[in-house]
Design a protein around this motif. Structure first.
Motif, PDB file in Angstrom:
ATOM      1  N   GLU A   1      -3.714   3.230  -0.188  1.00 47.73           N
ATOM      2  CA  GLU A   1      -4.288   2.469  -1.479  1.00 47.73           C
ATOM      3  C   GLU A   1      -3.327   1.390  -2.123  1.00 47.73           C
ATOM      4  OE1 GLU A   1      -3.719   6.118  -3.645  1.00 47.73           O
ATOM      5  OE2 GLU A   1      -5.922   6.966  -3.184  1.00 47.73           O
ATOM      6  N   PHE A   2      -3.999   0.356  -2.138  1.00 50.30           N
ATOM      7  CA  PHE A   2      -3.055  -1.071  -2.795  1.00 50.30           C
ATOM      8  C   PHE A   2      -2.625  -0.502  -3.915  1.00 50.30           C
ATOM      9  CE2 PHE A   2      -2.394  -4.930  -4.816  1.00 50.30           C
ATOM     10  CZ  PHE A   2      -1.853  -5.515  -3.708  1.00 50.30           C
TER      11      PHE A   2
ATOM     12  N   HIS B   1       1.041  -1.174  -0.025  1.00 44.42           N
ATOM     13  CA  HIS B   1       0.169  -0.019  -0.203  1.00 44.42           C
ATOM     14  C   HIS B   1       0.792   1.266  -0.142  1.00 44.42           C
ATOM     15  CE1 HIS B   1       0.892   0.992   4.324  1.00 44.42           C
ATOM     16  NE2 HIS B   1       0.725  -0.097   4.638  1.00 44.42           N
TER      17      HIS B   1
ATOM     18  N   GLN C   1      -3.774  -8.972  -3.689  1.00 40.02           N
ATOM     19  CA  GLN C   1      -2.583  -8.977  -2.752  1.00 40.02           C
ATOM     20  C   GLN C   1      -1.859 -10.484  -3.050  1.00 40.02           C
ATOM     21  OE1 GLN C   1      -3.134  -8.591   1.346  1.00 40.02           O
ATOM     22  NE2 GLN C   1      -0.950  -8.688   2.024  1.00 40.02           N
TER      23      GLN C   1
END
Length: 128
Positions: free
Chosen positions: A39-40, A34, A117
């Protein structure tokens, strides 16, 4: 008497600290890809995700006045471990440099907290 210090970022609260230091040992919660806004980043790219995760690990270490050379143990959780393991290992070795080699494990998992992820890293470090 115990000496305890914790670090919480202001991005979200899951009921845990990002880092928890007690009597010279620092426990670092799982870090992932992140940015500073929470935010990813790096969906679909293991290189970007790994580098951002290591940057986040560095941020936690810095909060305690130490660096990656203080890492004693590292756990890498990786989806698609057979596909991405070699890349992650090479990037991790690059991150550490030539002289420091903490203990550690690379653990293949079915999934992590977010669907996009692919990597999470937790660690233990010494702070004295």
């Amino acid at each position: 008497m115990s000496t305890i210090k914790t670090y919480h970022h202001d991005l979200w609260d899951h009921g845990i600290s990002q880092g928890y230091s007690v009597n010279g040992t620092l426990y670092i919660s799982g870090q992932f890809a992140h940015n500073a806004a929470g935010e990813f980043v790096g969906a679909g790219d293991i290189g970007i995700q790994t580098r951002q995760t290591l940057d986040n690990l560095d941020r936690v270490l810095a909060e305690f006045g130490v660096t990656k050379t203080n890492l004693a143990y590292v756990e890498v959780y990786l989806t698609h471990a057979q596909e991405h393991g070699g890349t992650v290992i090479e990037l991790f070795k690059e991150y550490l440099g030539d002289h420091h080699r903490p203990a550690g494990s690379l653990i293949g998992v079915n999934f992590l907290a977010f669907p996009e992820q692919w990597i999470e890293i937790s660690a233990v470090a010494h702070v004295d």
